[in-house]
Design a protein around this motif. Structure first.
Motif, PDB file in Angstrom:
ATOM      1  N   ASN A 185      13.400  -5.760  57.249  1.00 24.68           N
ATOM      2  CA  ASN A 185      12.370  -5.496  56.251  1.00 24.68           C
ATOM      3  C   ASN A 185      11.672  -4.171  56.525  1.00 24.68           C
ATOM      4  O   ASN A 185      11.977  -3.453  57.489  1.00 24.68           O
ATOM      5  N   ARG A 186      10.695  -3.837  55.685  1.00 23.89           N
ATOM      6  CA  ARG A 186      10.022  -2.542  55.789  1.00 23.89           C
ATOM      7  C   ARG A 186       9.272  -2.412  57.111  1.00 23.89           C
ATOM      8  O   ARG A 186       9.260  -1.338  57.733  1.00 23.89           O
ATOM      9  N   ASP A 214      10.035   0.624  59.758  1.00 22.51           N
ATOM     10  CA  ASP A 214       9.059   1.620  60.227  1.00 22.51           C
ATOM     11  C   ASP A 214       9.016   1.679  61.748  1.00 22.51           C
ATOM     12  O   ASP A 214       8.998   2.772  62.333  1.00 22.51           O
ATOM     13  N   TYR A 258      14.045  -1.000  51.921  1.00 15.03           N
ATOM     14  CA  TYR A 258      12.860  -0.158  51.987  1.00 15.03           C
ATOM     15  C   TYR A 258      11.778  -0.656  51.046  1.00 15.03           C
ATOM     16  O   TYR A 258      10.596  -0.537  51.327  1.00 15.03           O
ATOM     17  N   GLY A 259      12.164  -1.238  49.949  1.00  8.72           N
ATOM     18  CA  GLY A 259      11.196  -1.756  48.995  1.00  8.72           C
ATOM     19  C   GLY A 259      11.812  -1.861  47.609  1.00  8.72           C
ATOM     20  O   GLY A 259      12.472  -0.934  47.137  1.00  8.72           O
TER      21      GLY A 259
END
Length: 431
Positions: free
Chosen positions: A257-258, A262, A326-327
């Motif tokens: 997931n994001r 990150d 990323y989304g």
């Protein structure tokens, strides 16, 4: 003061023994009972008998050790009183059975009946006054030894003492002869002992059966508890694993997931900067995905996202490569130690993998099937970039690919630009 008086009693008994053994006149008894003209010449009616002297020394030493601060000394009180208890018991039996030799050694060296009784009671009181050690501690415990002491020791001596008295009294009264009396005494003693031992054995057996049942129940409860703990542990581990997956994995596509993306990108940038290695980032999204959702519906859109995600994941073959959502309809690939040519090759492979899915898309300006567009940014080995800068460069190339007609990958090599600050705005130039 109590210790001093106890030591004085033991010393009086010891000195009196010395008088009797070595025939020395220390005149200890003169402090208590002086000789007078009524006493026969050469006789000492106040002289303590050897049995009384031993009892005095035994009682005094026991009182001196009783409840001492050191356990090793306190324990001795229960042992040194035994000789005195034996002597006083022997004297009492001599008076009751009528056997002078048990309490009298020679004239004026006898232990009087009141003296023997007083010592007997005092010595029993000493043994029972400290339940932390010795026989009193054993007799008052809840162990098998305590049960035996409480059932046998009070009963057997009394019964055997009574049988002996009956034997002597019956023989003196002429009720039976010596041999018959001895046989009767032995028989009754055996019966009493058997009854006492049998009743004690039955009690101990019942206690042991209860204990074994309790042990079986405890083992069963422990096994059940261990099984429950194991099951709960497995459930907890599964729940923790699920929570970990929820925290790091996208629920729909099962990609990173994001949040994890990150963190991973920051770590890989730090490694690349430290060891002067290259790092590639690919950002891509599905062309005209809003139109796809509007016309085919969100369930179809979710299925499309899953298939595209799996196609992109298949291109990340090295352990360090990461595919992430990323989304929305956007995806990313982090490619450590990858040069520009290798990054372009992997980006094109992802483009081709999605194209091979042949997912119909009648409302896409890029073609009849679902396609993706993306941008590639490269961090060289001597660059000093942030994650925001690297993402911004890849995102810029992504929109450039959109403007050029979609269904393509555009590469950008990111290098530091001294004129820009590290606040997340673009600071690289294309080459």
């Amino acid at each position: 003061m109590a210790r001093i008086l106890a030591a004085l009693a033991a010393m009086i008994g010891a000195l009196s023994i010395v008088e009797n053994v070595f025939n020395i006149d220390l005149r200890i008894d003169q402090f208590i009972l002086r000789d007078n003209e009524l006493s026969p010449p050469g006789r000492r009616p106040g002289l303590m008998s050897p049995a009384t002297s031993l009892s005095f020394m035994s009682v005094g030493t026991a009182l001196l050790c009783l409840k001492a601060r050191k356990p090793s000394i306190a324990l001795w009180a229960h042992w040194v009183v035994i000789p005195g208890l034996f002597i006083s018991t022997l004297a009492l039996m001599g008076y009751i059975y009528g056997v002078d030799a048990l309490y009298q050694i020679r004239l004026y060296t006898t232990m009087a009946l009141p003296t023997a009784l007083a010592f007997f009671i005092l010595e029993l009181a000493i043994m029972g006054s400290d339940r932390a050690y010795g026989f009193a501690g054993l007799a008052t415990s809840d162990t098998a030894g305590g049960v035996v002491c409480r059932r046998l020791f009070p009963a057997l001596p009394v019964f055997l003492f009574g049988l002996g008295w009956v034997h002597i009294a019956g023989g003196r009264a002429g009720f039976f002869g010596y041999q018959f009396g001895v046989a009767l005494l032995v028989l009754l003693s055996m019966v009493v002992c058997i009854i006492a031992v049998a009743s004690t054995a039955i009690t101990l057996h019942g206690t042991d059966v209860i204990r074994k049942r309790a042990e079986v129940e405890i083992r069963a409860l422990n096994a059940d508890l261990e099984q429950r703990v194991y099951e709960r542990t497995q459930q907890l581990e599964a729940a923790n694993k699920s929570l970990e997956q929820l925290a790091l994995e996208d629920g729909l596509t099962h990609l990173a997931n994001r949040r994890f993306f990150d963190t991973y990108l920051e770590a890989q940038i730090a490694i690349a900067m430290r060891f002067h290695r290259t790092l590639a980032l690919v950002l891509c999204d599905i062309d005209a995905f809003k139109a796809y959702n509007d016309h085919y519906g969100h369930p179809k859109g979710d299925e499309c996202l899953k298939q595209v995600a799996e196609a992109i994941r298949s291109c990340c073959r090295r352990p360090a490569d990461l595919a992430a959502r990323y989304g929305g309809e956007e995806f990313a690939m982090v490619l450590p130690e990858t040069e520009l040519a290798g990054a372009i090759q992997l980006a094109e492979a992802a483009l081709e993998a999605v194209s091979r899915l042949r997912i119909p898309h009648g409302y896409s300006p890029a073609g009849p099937y679902v396609s993706i567009s993306g941008g590639v940014s490269i961090m060289s080995g001597n660059a000093d970039l942030t994650a925001k800068q690297l993402i911004a460069e890849a995102d810029q190339r992504l929109y450039q690919a959109k403007r050029l007609g979609r269904n393509r990958m555009i590469a950008l090599k990111a290098e530091p630009d001294p004129s820009q600050s590290r606040d997340g705005r673009p600071s690289a130039r294309a080459s």
